[in-house]
Design an enzyme around this catalytic site. Sequence first.
Site, PDB file in Angstrom:
ATOM      1  N   CYS A 196       0.432   3.485   3.661  1.00 34.85           N
ATOM      2  CA  CYS A 196       1.275   2.755   4.984  1.00 34.85           C
ATOM      3  C   CYS A 196       1.666   1.664   5.021  1.00 34.85           C
ATOM      4  CB  CYS A 196      -0.614   2.385   5.661  1.00 34.85           C
ATOM      5  SG  CYS A 196      -1.230   1.315   5.082  1.00 34.85           S
ATOM      6  N   CYS A 249       1.215  -1.345  -0.425  1.00 35.83           N
ATOM      7  CA  CYS A 249       0.142  -0.273   0.031  1.00 35.83           C
ATOM      8  C   CYS A 249       1.091   1.185   0.106  1.00 35.83           C
ATOM      9  CB  CYS A 249      -1.149  -0.290   1.304  1.00 35.83           C
ATOM     10  SG  CYS A 249      -1.790   1.287   1.609  1.00 35.83           S
ATOM     11  N   CYS A 269      -4.944   1.231   6.240  1.00 38.11           N
ATOM     12  CA  CYS A 269      -5.150   2.346   6.770  1.00 38.11           C
ATOM     13  C   CYS A 269      -6.835   2.616   5.677  1.00 38.11           C
ATOM     14  CB  CYS A 269      -3.969   2.774   5.774  1.00 38.11           C
ATOM     15  SG  CYS A 269      -3.843   3.497   4.154  1.00 38.11           S
ATOM     16  N   CYS A 274      -9.039  -5.252  -9.181  1.00 38.11           N
ATOM     17  CA  CYS A 274      -8.819  -4.060 -10.416  1.00 38.11           C
ATOM     18  C   CYS A 274      -8.015  -2.849  -9.919  1.00 38.11           C
ATOM     19  CB  CYS A 274     -10.239  -3.583 -11.406  1.00 38.11           C
ATOM     20  SG  CYS A 274      -9.657  -2.759 -12.494  1.00 38.11           S
ATOM     21  N   CYS A 311      -7.810  -0.658   1.242  1.00 39.81           N
ATOM     22  CA  CYS A 311      -6.240  -1.279   2.206  1.00 39.81           C
ATOM     23  C   CYS A 311      -6.958  -1.371   3.781  1.00 39.81           C
ATOM     24  CB  CYS A 311      -5.112  -0.057   2.169  1.00 39.81           C
ATOM     25  SG  CYS A 311      -3.841  -0.948   3.559  1.00 39.81           S
TER      26      CYS A 311
HETATM   27 ZN   LIG Z   1      -3.097   1.151   3.639  1.00 39.05          ZN
END
Ligand SMILES: [Zn+2]
Length: 135
Positions: free
Chosen positions: A51, A48, A99, A119, A96
């Site tokens: 984070c 990510c 976060c 996607c 995510c």
């Molecule tokens: Zn994240």
Amino acid sequence: MDEGAKKTEEQWRQSLTPEQFHVLREHGTERPGTSPLNQEKRDGTFYCRGCGAPLFSSETKFESGTGWPSFFAPLDRAIDTTVDRSHFMTRTEVNCARCGGHLGHVFPDGPAPTGQRYCMNGVALNFEPAPPAKD
Ligand SMILES: [Zn+2]
């Protein structure tokens, strides 16, 4: 969501580029075909951008032909999904799990073994190649 990964809007703006902020925090979508991760074929992990949590393994990446990096499965407990009814469509939004950043959408038209197509916006991800295998 992890309370420790929470930031104010101002903190997010300072830690992300405008395009990353638009996708991760404002549910934006990058233009298809713009992410260098479309061509990424090495072994490794996709993290990510918000984070640093690991989200996808290169083992689940496939070429969907959509112009966005696509995966058939996320890592265990890496993501959360919510129903997104914007743009006159009902889609499943992918966030995510740590976060809460917006990553993309998941569609039920992916390849085996899951039949799912995650996607993703490449701008929301950071790729780290795996260290070379030793033997
Ligand atoms: Zn994240």
